[in-house]
Scaffold this motif. Structure first.
Motif, PDB file in Angstrom:
ATOM      1  N   MET A  78      33.512  76.110  68.797  1.00 25.69           N
ATOM      2  CA  MET A  78      32.987  75.530  67.930  1.00 25.69           C
ATOM      3  C   MET A  78      33.414  75.844  66.613  1.00 25.69           C
ATOM      4  O   MET A  78      33.781  77.215  66.351  1.00 25.69           O
ATOM      5  CB  MET A  78      31.435  75.808  67.801  1.00 25.69           C
ATOM      6  CG  MET A  78      30.653  75.448  69.007  1.00 25.69           C
ATOM      7  SD  MET A  78      30.140  73.796  69.015  1.00 25.69           S
ATOM      8  CE  MET A  78      28.335  73.925  68.716  1.00 25.69           C
ATOM      9  N   CYS A  79      33.348  75.084  65.739  1.00 28.13           N
ATOM     10  CA  CYS A  79      33.925  75.628  64.347  1.00 28.13           C
ATOM     11  C   CYS A  79      32.719  76.413  63.555  1.00 28.13           C
ATOM     12  O   CYS A  79      31.530  76.828  64.003  1.00 28.13           O
ATOM     13  CB  CYS A  79      34.160  74.285  63.363  1.00 28.13           C
ATOM     14  SG  CYS A  79      35.017  73.262  64.187  1.00 28.13           S
ATOM     15  N   SER A 134      38.128  75.175  65.363  1.00 23.16           N
ATOM     16  CA  SER A 134      38.391  75.261  66.662  1.00 23.16           C
ATOM     17  C   SER A 134      38.492  74.135  67.227  1.00 23.16           C
ATOM     18  O   SER A 134      37.333  73.598  67.439  1.00 23.16           O
ATOM     19  CB  SER A 134      37.397  76.173  67.404  1.00 23.16           C
ATOM     20  OG  SER A 134      37.855  76.429  68.626  1.00 23.16           O
ATOM     21  N   THR A 168      38.329  70.858  69.377  1.00 21.03           N
ATOM     22  CA  THR A 168      37.721  70.267  70.856  1.00 21.03           C
ATOM     23  C   THR A 168      38.890  69.721  71.606  1.00 21.03           C
ATOM     24  O   THR A 168      39.828  69.042  71.078  1.00 21.03           O
ATOM     25  CB  THR A 168      36.615  69.226  70.360  1.00 21.03           C
ATOM     26  OG1 THR A 168      35.531  69.863  69.848  1.00 21.03           O
ATOM     27  CG2 THR A 168      36.070  68.879  71.744  1.00 21.03           C
ATOM     28  N   THR A 183      41.128  66.152  71.081  1.00 21.15           N
ATOM     29  CA  THR A 183      41.300  65.927  69.557  1.00 21.15           C
ATOM     30  C   THR A 183      42.530  66.325  69.125  1.00 21.15           C
ATOM     31  O   THR A 183      43.494  67.070  69.465  1.00 21.15           O
ATOM     32  CB  THR A 183      40.195  66.451  68.638  1.00 21.15           C
ATOM     33  OG1 THR A 183      40.310  67.969  68.842  1.00 21.15           O
ATOM     34  CG2 THR A 183      38.832  66.102  69.446  1.00 21.15           C
ATOM     35  N   ALA A 186      42.807  66.143  60.367  1.00 16.68           N
ATOM     36  CA  ALA A 186      41.576  66.502  61.358  1.00 16.68           C
ATOM     37  C   ALA A 186      40.851  67.598  61.327  1.00 16.68           C
ATOM     38  O   ALA A 186      39.561  67.865  61.711  1.00 16.68           O
ATOM     39  CB  ALA A 186      42.486  66.770  62.908  1.00 16.68           C
ATOM     40  N   HIS A 223      31.352  68.870  61.010  1.00 11.81           N
ATOM     41  CA  HIS A 223      30.740  68.812  62.218  1.00 11.81           C
ATOM     42  C   HIS A 223      30.809  69.916  62.918  1.00 11.81           C
ATOM     43  O   HIS A 223      32.422  70.200  63.235  1.00 11.81           O
ATOM     44  CB  HIS A 223      31.197  67.446  63.051  1.00 11.81           C
ATOM     45  CG  HIS A 223      30.649  67.597  64.424  1.00 11.81           C
ATOM     46  ND1 HIS A 223      31.740  66.924  65.432  1.00 11.81           N
ATOM     47  CD2 HIS A 223      29.630  68.096  64.984  1.00 11.81           C
ATOM     48  CE1 HIS A 223      31.049  67.088  66.480  1.00 11.81           C
ATOM     49  NE2 HIS A 223      29.994  67.478  66.594  1.00 11.81           N
ATOM     50  N   ASN A 224      30.199  70.669  63.450  1.00 12.88           N
ATOM     51  CA  ASN A 224      30.203  71.843  64.426  1.00 12.88           C
ATOM     52  C   ASN A 224      29.839  71.568  65.784  1.00 12.88           C
ATOM     53  O   ASN A 224      28.447  71.239  65.940  1.00 12.88           O
ATOM     54  CB  ASN A 224      29.714  73.020  63.911  1.00 12.88           C
ATOM     55  CG  ASN A 224      29.423  74.202  64.907  1.00 12.88           C
ATOM     56  OD1 ASN A 224      29.918  74.208  65.972  1.00 12.88           O
ATOM     57  ND2 ASN A 224      28.468  75.108  64.544  1.00 12.88           N
ATOM     58  N   GLY A 225      30.608  71.122  66.681  1.00 14.49           N
ATOM     59  CA  GLY A 225      30.080  70.607  67.871  1.00 14.49           C
ATOM     60  C   GLY A 225      31.202  69.788  68.570  1.00 14.49           C
ATOM     61  O   GLY A 225      32.449  69.858  68.220  1.00 14.49           O
ATOM     62  N   ARG A 226      30.645  68.712  69.604  1.00 15.03           N
ATOM     63  CA  ARG A 226      31.652  67.876  69.871  1.00 15.03           C
ATOM     64  C   ARG A 226      30.841  66.637  70.666  1.00 15.03           C
ATOM     65  O   ARG A 226      29.452  66.848  70.581  1.00 15.03           O
ATOM     66  CB  ARG A 226      32.300  68.375  71.354  1.00 15.03           C
ATOM     67  CG  ARG A 226      31.113  69.087  72.391  1.00 15.03           C
ATOM     68  CD  ARG A 226      31.853  69.734  73.386  1.00 15.03           C
ATOM     69  NE  ARG A 226      32.476  68.521  74.526  1.00 15.03           N
ATOM     70  CZ  ARG A 226      33.290  68.599  75.436  1.00 15.03           C
ATOM     71  NH1 ARG A 226      33.810  69.662  75.510  1.00 15.03           N
ATOM     72  NH2 ARG A 226      33.627  67.738  76.151  1.00 15.03           N
ATOM     73  N   ASP A 236      36.459  63.672  67.252  1.00 12.62           N
ATOM     74  CA  ASP A 236      34.929  63.107  67.592  1.00 12.62           C
ATOM     75  C   ASP A 236      34.334  63.250  66.174  1.00 12.62           C
ATOM     76  O   ASP A 236      33.590  62.339  65.765  1.00 12.62           O
ATOM     77  CB  ASP A 236      34.541  63.988  68.606  1.00 12.62           C
ATOM     78  CG  ASP A 236      34.440  65.590  68.466  1.00 12.62           C
ATOM     79  OD1 ASP A 236      35.335  65.920  67.595  1.00 12.62           O
ATOM     80  OD2 ASP A 236      34.011  66.149  69.268  1.00 12.62           O
TER      81      ASP A 236
HETATM   82  N1  GLN Z   1      34.988  68.451  67.622  1.00 13.57           N
HETATM   83  C1  GLN Z   1      35.194  69.048  66.247  1.00 13.57           C
HETATM   84  C2  GLN Z   1      36.615  69.051  66.357  1.00 13.57           C
HETATM   85  O1  GLN Z   1      37.516  69.195  67.069  1.00 13.57           O
HETATM   86  C3  GLN Z   1      34.557  70.275  66.047  1.00 13.57           C
HETATM   87  C4  GLN Z   1      34.968  71.463  66.927  1.00 13.57           C
HETATM   88  C5  GLN Z   1      34.174  72.600  66.869  1.00 13.57           C
HETATM   89  O2  GLN Z   1      33.081  72.615  66.499  1.00 13.57           O
HETATM   90  N2  GLN Z   1      34.761  73.666  67.301  1.00 13.57           N
HETATM   91  O3  GLN Z   1      36.995  69.450  65.170  1.00 13.57           O
END
Ligand code: GLN
Length: 280
Positions: free
Chosen positions: A1-2, A90, A92, A95, A101, A114-117, A151
Motif C-alpha cells: 500500500m502506498c 508501492s 500493486t 500495474t 502511474a 489511491h492507497n489500495g488495490r 488500477d
Molecule cells: N494500486 C495502486 C498502485 O499500484 C496503489 C498501490 C498501493 O496502495 N500500494 O499504485
C-alpha cells in the motif's frame, strides 16, 4: 500500500510538510510505521500543490524512490503552498511503472491519490466499466484512455466523471466505492482527493488519520505566517494522511469504512455504505 497525505492551511514549504516531520511522508517511503500491506514505497512518488489564485495545481512526479531524487530537496525548500497532496508508491502487482502511474492523478482543479488495490486488475476493470458505464465508452476504450495502466487511474476515471457531473467530492468517493462493490468489484479503496479548498478521503481497507490545529502549533504549520490582518482569528491547518507523521497530540483516526471531509475550519466523518455481500 502506498502512503499519502494532504494539507490545507497557511502556506508552508513542501519541505516542512513532507520531509521535516520525524515520520514524514518522505521517511514513510522506507520506514512506514502503520502500513498494513507492503513494507517500502519505492516505486515512485508525486506531489501536487496549488499556488495563489490559480485553481489548477502543479504536479511533480517521478517513477523512482523519493529518497533518490536529487532535485527534490531544492524544490521542497523553496516551494510554498497552502494546499498540497502527495503520495509515495508501492506498486500493486500487474500495474504499470513510471511517473505517469504515480499519484497524484489530476483533472482540472482536482488531485487524487489511491492507497489500495482493485482486485483482479486489469481484467476486472473492463467488466466493471461495462457494468458501471453501460451507455459510455467500452471497458476496453476506458482502459486505453488511462494515463497509465494502473488500477488507481481506472478508479480515478470513475470518480472524476462524477466530479465533472457536479457531485461533491466526498459523495463522489463514497458513490464510486458503492458502485464498484455493487457491480462485484472488490479491493481496498482508500482515496484522497482535494480541489485546493477542501479534502475528501475514505478509510476502506487501511488506516486514515487527520489533525486539525491552529497554525504555528508545531510543524508543519510552524513558521507559517498568519494572515497578518489585525483582528483576524488565528489561521488553522488540517492534515489528512495514511498515518501520523509525528507523535504529537491531535491526531484522530478515522474509523474503518468511513468518508471524511476536511477544511481548516472543520472536519466531518460519516459512514460509507456497508460493503456488498462478497465484498471486502
Ligand atoms: N494500486 C495502486 C498502485 O499500484 C496503489 C498501490 C498501493 O496502495 N500500494 O499504485
Amino acid at each position: 500500500m502506498c502512503r499519502h497525505l494532504a494539507y490545507l492551511g497557511p502556506p508552508a514549504t513542501l519541505r516542512s510538510l513532507l520531509t521535516d516531520p520525524p515520520h514524514s511522508l518522505f521517511r514513510q517511503a522506507w520506514a512506514p510505521r502503520r502500513q498494513r500491506y507492503g513494507t517500502v514505497n519505492a516505486d515512485g512518488f508525486g506531489i501536487g500543490w496549488y499556488t495563489d489564485g490559480d485553481p489548477v495545481p502543479a504536479r511533480y512526479r517521478r517513477g523512482t524512490p523519493i529518497w533518490g531524487d536529487p532535485s527534490l530537496p531544492d524544490l521542497a525548500r523553496v516551494i510554498r503552498s497552502g494546499a498540497v497532496l502527495a503520495a509515495v508508491r508501492s506498486a500493486t502487482e500487474g500495474t504499470a511503472a513510471g511517473e505517469q502511474a504515480a499519484a497524484p492523478f489530476a483533472d482540472g482543479r482536482w488531485l487524487f491519490s489511491h492507497n489500495g488495490r482493485l482486485d483482479g486488475w486489469p481484467e476486472s476493470a473492463a467488466g466493471l466499466a461495462a457494468r458501471l458505464l453501460p451507455a459510455g465508452p467500452s471497458g476496453a476504450a476506458i482502459l486505453l484512455s488511462l494515463e497509465a495502466m494502473v488500477d488507481s487511474a481506472f478508479l480515478w476515471a470513475l470518480i472524476s466523471r462524477r466530479l465533472r457531473a457536479g457531485e461533491a467530492m466526498a459523495a463522489a468517493l463514497a458513490a464510486t466505492i458503492a458502485a464498484v462493490e455493487a457491480a462485484g468489484g472488490a479491493g481496498r479503496f482508500n482515496f484522497l482527493l482535494t480541489d485546493g479548498q477542501a479534502i475528501a478521503a475514505t478509510a476502506s481497507g487501511d488506516m486514515l488519520w487527520y489533525r486539525r490545529r491552529p497554525a504555528g502549533s508545531g510543524a508543519p504549520g510552524s513558521g507559517a505566517p498568519g494572515s497578518g490582518a489585525p483582528g483576524d482569528a488565528a489561521p488553522w491547518s488540517v492534515t489528512v494522511a495514511s498515518e501520523p507523521d509525528d507523535d504529537g497530540p491531535g491526531w484522530t483516526e478515522v474509523p474503518a469504512r468511513h468518508v471524511l471531509t476536511a477544511t481548516p475550519s472543520g472536519v466531518s466523518v460519516r459512514p460509507l455504505a456497508p460493503a456488498a455481500p462478497g465484498g471486502p
